[in-house]
Enzyme design. Structure first.
Site, short mmCIF file in Angstrom:
data_model
loop_
_atom_site.label_atom_id
_atom_site.label_comp_id
_atom_site.label_asym_id
_atom_site.label_seq_id
_atom_site.Cartn_x
_atom_site.Cartn_y
_atom_site.Cartn_z
N ASN A 194 0.87 -1.19 0.00
CA ASN A 194 0.00 0.00 0.00
C ASN A 194 0.91 1.23 0.00
O ASN A 194 2.12 1.11 0.14
CB ASN A 194 -0.95 -0.01 1.21
CG ASN A 194 -0.20 -0.01 2.52
OD1 ASN A 194 0.61 0.87 2.80
ND2 ASN A 194 -0.45 -1.04 3.32
N ASP A 211 1.44 -8.74 1.43
CA ASP A 211 2.27 -7.72 2.10
C ASP A 211 2.64 -8.20 3.50
O ASP A 211 3.81 -8.17 3.92
CB ASP A 211 1.46 -6.42 2.19
CG ASP A 211 2.31 -5.18 2.48
OD1 ASP A 211 1.72 -4.10 2.65
OD2 ASP A 211 3.55 -5.30 2.55
N SER A 238 -3.53 -6.43 -6.66
CA SER A 238 -4.84 -5.79 -6.53
C SER A 238 -6.03 -6.74 -6.49
O SER A 238 -7.18 -6.29 -6.34
CB SER A 238 -5.10 -4.77 -7.67
OG SER A 238 -4.35 -3.59 -7.43
#
Ligand code: APR
Length: 175
Positions: free
Chosen positions: A31, A41, A124
């Site tokens: 992000n 992440d 995404s």
């Protein structure tokens, strides 16, 4: 320029946890803060260890569509290329262009660092809600553009059905 290997051979698919791949670089679906999160992440920060966050704290974040590079620290991969994909907002807010830019920025950064093998998660398509098939098509189309410059562009899928789709797209787009 790598002429010996066809584009199709450079574009590869695997299923599993991207943090386990011993490639030159893995790509993180980050992000804009670069301070970690959930999904891939979170997995990358856990596996790379606390030195990653200590470094990313100093990097001032990353705008959507751009990419930043760090060492892999405790990962088997030498580098981590952090990129920020768009949040899906229905498709009329330039999401496709921004997703292409995230893949292209990551590949440009790889070339600048002499990276020959790079693995991508499906950027995404998790928390950011991008429809999987549409995102995968952009991922493969962008990979095809850069295939002559690299030895391996690996699409690392977390689910087998995602890998099946990527394999079909590579056949459709690269033949
Ligand atoms: N290895 C490979 N792929 C993974 C892994 C993993 N360990 N964990 C998750 N994935 C897959 C998911 O199944 C999904 O297909 O990565 C894809 C991207 O999902 P997210 O990680 O949710 O990333 P994204 O949709 O780009 O959302 C980014 O989520 O984790 C936060 O900090 C991150 O705010 C950012 C947002």
């Amino acid at each position: 320029m790598n002429h010996s290997v066809s584009k199709k051979d450079v574009l590869q698919v695997c299923t599993g946890d991207i943090t386990r791949l011993a490639v030159d670089a893995i790509v993180n679906a980050a992000n804009i803060s670069l301070l970690g999160g959930g999904g891939v992440d979170g997995a990358i920060h856990r596996a790379a260890g606390p030195k990653l966050l200590a470094l990313t704290r100093t990097m001032g974040g990353c705008p959507t569509g751009e990419a930043r590079i760090t060492p892999g620290f405790d990962l088997p991969a030498r580098w981590i290329i952090h990129t920020v994909g768009p949040v899906w907002q229905g498709g009329s807010q330039g999401e496709a262009q921004l997703l292409h830019k995230a893949y292209a920025s990551s590949l440009e950064l790889a070339l600048q660092h002499g990276i020959h093998s790079i693995a991508f998660p499906a950027i995404s398509t998790g928390a950011y809600g991008y429809p999987f098939a549409e995102a995968a098509k952009i991922a493969v189309q962008t990979g095809k553009e850069y295939a002559p410059e690299l030895e391996a562009i690996i699409y690392c899928c977390y689910r087998e059905q995602d890998a099946t789709l990527y394999r079909q797209l590579i056949r459709d787009i690269c033949e």
